[in-house]
Design an enzyme around this catalytic site. Structure first.
Site, PDB file in Angstrom:
ATOM      1  N   TYR A  48      38.165   7.784 -50.771  1.00 55.70           N
ATOM      2  CA  TYR A  48      39.013   6.997 -51.465  1.00 55.70           C
ATOM      3  C   TYR A  48      38.583   6.860 -52.880  1.00 55.70           C
ATOM      4  O   TYR A  48      39.269   6.599 -53.728  1.00 55.70           O
ATOM      5  CB  TYR A  48      38.823   5.645 -50.886  1.00 55.70           C
ATOM      6  CG  TYR A  48      39.488   5.544 -49.505  1.00 55.70           C
ATOM      7  CD1 TYR A  48      39.012   6.288 -48.261  1.00 55.70           C
ATOM      8  CD2 TYR A  48      40.925   5.178 -49.254  1.00 55.70           C
ATOM      9  CE1 TYR A  48      39.423   6.178 -47.180  1.00 55.70           C
ATOM     10  CE2 TYR A  48      41.644   5.051 -48.031  1.00 55.70           C
ATOM     11  CZ  TYR A  48      40.705   5.491 -47.084  1.00 55.70           C
ATOM     12  OH  TYR A  48      41.289   5.619 -45.757  1.00 55.70           O
ATOM     13  N   LYS A  50      31.100  12.945 -38.415  1.00 53.85           N
ATOM     14  CA  LYS A  50      31.504  14.447 -38.377  1.00 53.85           C
ATOM     15  C   LYS A  50      30.306  15.392 -38.780  1.00 53.85           C
ATOM     16  O   LYS A  50      30.524  16.042 -39.727  1.00 53.85           O
ATOM     17  CB  LYS A  50      32.914  14.806 -39.118  1.00 53.85           C
ATOM     18  CG  LYS A  50      33.429  16.102 -38.573  1.00 53.85           C
ATOM     19  CD  LYS A  50      34.147  16.312 -37.393  1.00 53.85           C
ATOM     20  CE  LYS A  50      34.902  17.523 -37.113  1.00 53.85           C
ATOM     21  NZ  LYS A  50      34.977  17.869 -35.813  1.00 53.85           N
ATOM     22  N   ASP A  54      36.412  13.301 -33.887  1.00 48.36           N
ATOM     23  CA  ASP A  54      37.427  13.539 -32.863  1.00 48.36           C
ATOM     24  C   ASP A  54      37.341  13.188 -31.636  1.00 48.36           C
ATOM     25  O   ASP A  54      38.001  12.661 -30.803  1.00 48.36           O
ATOM     26  CB  ASP A  54      37.635  15.386 -32.901  1.00 48.36           C
ATOM     27  CG  ASP A  54      36.208  15.689 -33.152  1.00 48.36           C
ATOM     28  OD1 ASP A  54      35.187  15.320 -33.339  1.00 48.36           O
ATOM     29  OD2 ASP A  54      35.928  17.147 -33.048  1.00 48.36           O
ATOM     30  N   ASP A 112      39.489   3.906 -41.179  1.00 48.77           N
ATOM     31  CA  ASP A 112      40.834   3.536 -41.292  1.00 48.77           C
ATOM     32  C   ASP A 112      41.836   4.129 -40.232  1.00 48.77           C
ATOM     33  O   ASP A 112      42.642   3.368 -39.655  1.00 48.77           O
ATOM     34  CB  ASP A 112      41.402   4.328 -42.579  1.00 48.77           C
ATOM     35  CG  ASP A 112      42.503   3.706 -43.463  1.00 48.77           C
ATOM     36  OD1 ASP A 112      43.475   2.897 -42.684  1.00 48.77           O
ATOM     37  OD2 ASP A 112      43.112   4.216 -44.414  1.00 48.77           O
ATOM     38  N   ASP A 122      43.560   1.730 -36.833  1.00 47.23           N
ATOM     39  CA  ASP A 122      45.142   1.972 -36.347  1.00 47.23           C
ATOM     40  C   ASP A 122      45.279   2.140 -35.008  1.00 47.23           C
ATOM     41  O   ASP A 122      46.171   1.510 -34.216  1.00 47.23           O
ATOM     42  CB  ASP A 122      45.622   2.742 -37.524  1.00 47.23           C
ATOM     43  CG  ASP A 122      46.382   2.022 -38.771  1.00 47.23           C
ATOM     44  OD1 ASP A 122      45.687   1.130 -39.034  1.00 47.23           O
ATOM     45  OD2 ASP A 122      47.517   2.536 -39.237  1.00 47.23           O
TER      46      ASP A 122
END
Ligand code: NAD
Length: 363
Positions: free
Chosen positions: A142, A189, A221, A245, A249
């Site tokens: 970001y 990751k 993942d 993020d 969700d």
């Protein structure tokens, strides 16, 4: 208690839901003899229209002077459909997070028993789920450098983390884990990304200071899969900005709807409280938005920023009470909901307010 609260309604359904968060705060002040003074400010598309900037200086000044901020959402279809626009609503949100030093975003996945059937996941898998997400908020892709080649055919976003950014949120997450079930899952990751290797290395170091907390490291993942397969296995989940993020969700489906999830962004100064959902243009102005995420954000504000635990509990219990009575907004209604109990934004907000005002709910 005297507090100055800044309300930033934003765009789309932001003003519709924030009005109810504010009304609940005012009612709590009346019930408990507090003095909450409200001010309002612009951000996002509304601010661009009025001033040309997604975060006017006046908003930032007011934000810095307030004791807590209640925010709605920013965004407008205009920008979603035209990525080339340089001045964008979300820049306001990113800037205010940075300016206020809001580095930790807390997202509790609070599962009301009454909504077990509103989720697309089976009730027996969900029952008993209680997760607290810590999403890092000031680093990652970001804020890293963004490039676009001259021929416009190549683009990049730099995924960047500094050790101190990982350390400060890790301490907050471990402190929370100590007060909960003493389990922390750090999601990264690290098999592929160097920034994730720094993340993991830092968490491994910090975990030594919290020997009572059982630390687990999981790849993003796998975490995305485990969250649906066995959400109960998680207690505190700590992760970076982008992964957080997306994962939160996904986790909103555990709670039944985006319209049920509140969040708190904290750092070392003023706290910022908002639903996790966006401006939802598809339902804006239609009295369809669920105001409960905004109302639950208020409960987080009362608890985290003001230390008013009893008041926060009253808000939570009011939401629980409304759901137990069978009332639902469209997004959380299911086949078993009495159609007469499916309410619009206004009616749902009024009902929660009524239960608090009548002191029908205590702790
Ligand atoms: P969104 O969260 O706005 O909506 C996703 C889906 O969930 C939509 O179908 C919407 O109708 C539904 N929904 C969301 N909140 C709801 C509520 N309270 N009650 C009932 N249903 C609800 O996400 P999106 O559609 O991806 O984005 C829309 C705009 O919001 C975009 O411009 C995006 O940039 C912006 N956005 C802003 C924020 C923020 O301000 N924090 C966060 C995410 C997206």
């Amino acid at each position: 208690m005297n507090k100055n609260i800044l309300v930033i309604p934003g765009d789309g359904i932001g003003p519709e839901v924030t009005a109810w968060g504010k009304a609940v705060l005012a009612q709590i002040a009346t019930n408990f003899g507090h003095e909450f003074t409200f001010d309002e400010a612009l951000m996002g598309h509304a601010a661009i229209e009025a001033t040309g900037s997604p975060l006017p200086d006046e908003t930032l000044d007011k934000a810095k002077k307030s004791d807590a901020i209640l925010f709605g959402a920013v965004g407008h279809a205009l920008y979603d459909n035209d990525p080339s626009l340089k001045v964008r609503p979300e820049q306001g949100l990113l800037k205010i997070r940075k300016e206020l030093g809001l580095y930790a975003n807390l997202r509790p996945i609070l599962l009301f028993d009454e909504l077990l059937n509103a989720s697309s996941i089976k009730a027996n898998i969900l029952k008993g789920t209680d997760i607290l997400f810590f999403r890092e908020l000031t680093g990652d892709v970001y804020f890293g450098e963004k490039t676009r080649s001259e021929d416009r055919n190549t683009a990049s976003d730099l995924m960047i983390y500094h050790r101190y950014e990982v350390e400060r949120i890790a301490h907050k997450a471990y402190e929370a884990a100590m007060k909960r079930n003493k389990r922390l899952c750090s999601v990264d990751k690290a098999n592929v990304l160097e920034s994730s290797r720094l993340w993991r290395e830092t968490i491994q170091e910090i975990s030594k200071q919290y020997p009572e907390v059982e630390t687990e490291h999981m790849f993003i993942d796998n975490a995305a899969m485990q969250l649906i397969k066995d959400p109960k296995r998680f207690d505190v989940v700590l992760t970076a900005n982008l992964f957080g993020d997306i994962l939160t969700d996904e986790a909103s489906q555990i709670a039944g709807s985006m319209g049920m999830l509140a969040s708190a962004s904290v750092g070392d100064g003023t706290g910022f409280f908002e639903p996790i959902h966006g401006s939802a243009h598809d339902i804006a102005g239609k009295n369809l938005a669920n105001p409960l995420a905004s109302i639950l954000s208020v409960a987080l504000m009362l608890d985290i920023s003001f230390g008013l635990k009893e008041e926060a509990k009253v808000v939570l219990n009011a939401v629980d009470h409304v759901l137990k009575e069978g009332y639902r907004t469209n997004d959380i209604a299911d086949g078993s909901t009495n159609p007469y109990h499916v309410l619009g934004t206004q009616e749902m907000g009024k009902l929660v307010l009524k239960f608090i005002a009548e002191k029908a709910v205590t702790i």
